[in-house]
Design a protein around this motif. Structure first.
Motif, PDB file in Angstrom:
ATOM      1  N   VAL A  19     -20.819  17.199 -20.458  1.00  0.00           N
ATOM      2  CA  VAL A  19     -20.691  18.137 -21.578  1.00  0.00           C
ATOM      3  C   VAL A  19     -21.157  17.450 -22.853  1.00  0.00           C
ATOM      4  O   VAL A  19     -20.721  16.330 -23.161  1.00  0.00           O
ATOM      5  CB  VAL A  19     -19.240  18.618 -21.752  1.00  0.00           C
ATOM      6  CG1 VAL A  19     -19.122  19.499 -23.004  1.00  0.00           C
ATOM      7  CG2 VAL A  19     -18.769  19.379 -20.518  1.00  0.00           C
ATOM      8  N   ILE A  20     -22.055  18.107 -23.562  1.00  0.00           N
ATOM      9  CA  ILE A  20     -22.516  17.638 -24.867  1.00  0.00           C
ATOM     10  C   ILE A  20     -22.192  18.699 -25.901  1.00  0.00           C
ATOM     11  O   ILE A  20     -22.511  19.885 -25.710  1.00  0.00           O
ATOM     12  CB  ILE A  20     -24.029  17.335 -24.841  1.00  0.00           C
ATOM     13  CG1 ILE A  20     -24.268  15.972 -24.182  1.00  0.00           C
ATOM     14  CG2 ILE A  20     -24.635  17.375 -26.244  1.00  0.00           C
ATOM     15  CD1 ILE A  20     -25.717  15.551 -24.103  1.00  0.00           C
ATOM     16  N   VAL A  21     -21.533  18.297 -26.980  1.00  0.00           N
ATOM     17  CA  VAL A  21     -21.152  19.215 -28.044  1.00  0.00           C
ATOM     18  C   VAL A  21     -21.833  18.779 -29.338  1.00  0.00           C
ATOM     19  O   VAL A  21     -21.633  17.654 -29.805  1.00  0.00           O
ATOM     20  CB  VAL A  21     -19.627  19.251 -28.238  1.00  0.00           C
ATOM     21  CG1 VAL A  21     -19.261  20.200 -29.378  1.00  0.00           C
ATOM     22  CG2 VAL A  21     -18.928  19.683 -26.948  1.00  0.00           C
ATOM     23  N   ASP A  22     -22.664  19.652 -29.874  1.00  0.00           N
ATOM     24  CA  ASP A  22     -23.418  19.370 -31.097  1.00  0.00           C
ATOM     25  C   ASP A  22     -24.180  18.036 -31.006  1.00  0.00           C
ATOM     26  O   ASP A  22     -24.231  17.251 -31.958  1.00  0.00           O
ATOM     27  CB  ASP A  22     -22.484  19.355 -32.312  1.00  0.00           C
ATOM     28  CG  ASP A  22     -21.895  20.724 -32.604  1.00  0.00           C
ATOM     29  OD1 ASP A  22     -22.534  21.731 -32.253  1.00  0.00           O
ATOM     30  OD2 ASP A  22     -20.779  20.795 -33.151  1.00  0.00           O
ATOM     31  N   GLY A  23     -24.752  17.795 -29.816  1.00  0.00           N
ATOM     32  CA  GLY A  23     -25.578  16.620 -29.619  1.00  0.00           C
ATOM     33  C   GLY A  23     -24.834  15.345 -29.270  1.00  0.00           C
ATOM     34  O   GLY A  23     -25.464  14.309 -29.045  1.00  0.00           O
ATOM     35  N   VAL A 123     -23.491   8.833 -28.016  1.00  0.00           N
ATOM     36  CA  VAL A 123     -22.047   8.734 -27.816  1.00  0.00           C
ATOM     37  C   VAL A 123     -21.348   8.795 -29.168  1.00  0.00           C
ATOM     38  O   VAL A 123     -20.238   9.307 -29.290  1.00  0.00           O
ATOM     39  CB  VAL A 123     -21.704   7.424 -27.079  1.00  0.00           C
ATOM     40  CG1 VAL A 123     -20.194   7.282 -26.913  1.00  0.00           C
ATOM     41  CG2 VAL A 123     -22.385   7.390 -25.715  1.00  0.00           C
ATOM     42  N   ASN A 124     -22.053   8.299 -30.188  1.00  0.00           N
ATOM     43  CA  ASN A 124     -21.564   8.361 -31.571  1.00  0.00           C
ATOM     44  C   ASN A 124     -22.657   8.970 -32.446  1.00  0.00           C
ATOM     45  O   ASN A 124     -23.849   8.767 -32.187  1.00  0.00           O
ATOM     46  CB  ASN A 124     -21.222   6.958 -32.089  1.00  0.00           C
ATOM     47  CG  ASN A 124     -20.149   6.287 -31.254  1.00  0.00           C
ATOM     48  OD1 ASN A 124     -19.014   6.750 -31.203  1.00  0.00           O
ATOM     49  ND2 ASN A 124     -20.512   5.196 -30.586  1.00  0.00           N
ATOM     50  N   PRO A 125     -22.276   9.700 -33.494  1.00  0.00           N
ATOM     51  CA  PRO A 125     -23.282  10.368 -34.348  1.00  0.00           C
ATOM     52  C   PRO A 125     -24.298   9.406 -34.948  1.00  0.00           C
ATOM     53  O   PRO A 125     -25.443   9.784 -35.196  1.00  0.00           O
ATOM     54  CB  PRO A 125     -22.427  11.030 -35.439  1.00  0.00           C
ATOM     55  CG  PRO A 125     -21.085  11.219 -34.817  1.00  0.00           C
ATOM     56  CD  PRO A 125     -20.894  10.037 -33.905  1.00  0.00           C
ATOM     57  N   GLU A 126     -23.897   8.150 -35.183  1.00  0.00           N
ATOM     58  CA  GLU A 126     -24.804   7.197 -35.842  1.00  0.00           C
ATOM     59  C   GLU A 126     -25.736   6.492 -34.870  1.00  0.00           C
ATOM     60  O   GLU A 126     -26.562   5.663 -35.287  1.00  0.00           O
ATOM     61  CB  GLU A 126     -23.998   6.144 -36.620  1.00  0.00           C
ATOM     62  CG  GLU A 126     -23.089   5.277 -35.767  1.00  0.00           C
ATOM     63  CD  GLU A 126     -21.702   5.874 -35.557  1.00  0.00           C
ATOM     64  OE1 GLU A 126     -20.813   5.124 -35.111  1.00  0.00           O
ATOM     65  OE2 GLU A 126     -21.535   7.075 -35.838  1.00  0.00           O
TER      66      GLU A 126
END
Length: 338
Positions: A19-23, A123-126
């Motif tokens: 599952v991927i949520v907002d990338g 895995v993290n936005p950055e």
């Protein structure tokens, strides 16, 4: 409102859901199949039966780990091919049925395309990602390709194997010396203990950027066969050196063409993907090559090198943003280009 994509992967012998949520990756569950080890390779009929047993609990666990309800999904992405048709049918049928039941869009994903886009799993936005255009060396049990990636959807194969793939060479040569299936990881482990210059094996002379590994396999087989005649314990006495020499030869073949592709294209980013990109020798060699050529190397986490649904979900996420949905009547396919 969040965009939540469920990815389903069933192209070979691993049943996976993510599952991927907002990338951003929320879950990535994989169920393997030990049954094939006794046969020295994947048995298609056994694989499809195991997928039928695994797919419901795997999808359920992926949703649980992502802390999301199925009613909150925006779309379902699934591997349409290439792969084993029986295995693909299980994932395809499940994805279609679930999409119909939830009345949400369905997104078909090219398995090879997904391997390339595994570098965009965050895995993290950055987390950083490669910049277009970049080269991807896609190496697995069924494919060895150098791909110029211009965008999320535009990819061009610059070179490919004309016979066997690098992963097949690892596995078949491992079988010759009695290592268990899959042989690649065992070769990698033993190679660390051996002398990479102990034995010399055939390297192909193929024009352009294409690969060939059939000659290497034959050379390896003949070397072992001839030496056993001289010393019945040849394999036992030299297993580490055989693995080290084999691995080094495969890496030399791969990197020779990759270096030419870097020079020809002038790209600044080089990535690797596919199951063989988990090999420690390949990873180290690509990093050294990129440092020497002053380009950025993108080495994926090992969790994203083998078949997994996270790469399907991220490919589906970007297709969702572009409203690239699939029709329910599309059948799976066993073979296709990138």
């Amino acid at each position: 409102m969040s965009t939540a994509i469920l990815g389903i992967e069933s192209s070979c012998d691993d049943t996976s859901a993510a599952v991927i949520v907002d990338g951003i990756l929320r879950s990535n569950v994989i169920a393997g199949q030990k049954v094939h080890e006794a046969y020295g390779g994947v048995v298609p009929e056994l694989a499809s039966r195991a997928h039928q047993q695994n797919i419901v609990p795997v999808v359920s666990e992926a949703l649980r780990q992502a802390d999301i309800k199925k009613e909150d999904l925006s779309a379902i992405a699934y591997t349409r091919g290439p792969g084993l048709l029986g295995s693909l049918l299980v994932g395809t049928s499940f994805a279609k049925g679930m999409a119909i039941g939830l009345d949400i869009p369905l997104i078909d994903v090219n398995h090879l395309h997904a391997h390339v886009l595994s570098h965009f799993i965050k895995v993290n936005p950055e987390d950083k990602t490669p910049e277009f255009p970049f080269l991807c060396l896609l190496i697995s049990g069924g494919n060895s390709q150098i791909i110029l990636v211009r965008s999320m959807s535009e990819m061009e194969i610059l070179g490919k194997t004309i016979d066997d793939a690098a992963g097949e060479a690892f596995d078949k040569c491992a079988k010759v010396v009695g290592l268990p299936y899959p042989g690649g990881p065992h070769v990698d482990r033993l190679a660390a203990q051996g002398d990479p210059k102990a034995f010399s094996f055939s390297k192909p002379h193929i024009p352009g950027l294409d690969y060939s590994f059939s000659g290497l396999k034959t050379s390896f087989l003949y070397t072992v066969r001839d030496r056993i005649k001289e010393n019945p314990r040849f394999i036992e006495d030299n297993i580490a050196d055989l693995c080290a020499s084999l691995q080094t030869t495969i890496i030399d073949i791969l990197l020779d063409k990759l270096q030419k592709a870097i020079n020809q294209t002038g790209v600044k980013d080089v990535a690797i993907g596919g199951g063989v990109s988990a090999n420690s020798g390949v990873r180290d060699a690509v990093e050294k090559l990129c440092r020497r050529m002053k380009v950025r190397a993108w080495i994926p986490p090992r969790a994203f090198t083998t078949d997994n649904a996270a790469m399907v979900a991220i490919a589906g996420y970007h297709k969702y943003l572009n409203n690239e949905f699939s029709q329910l009547g599309l059948p799976p396919f066993a073979r296709v280009s990138i």
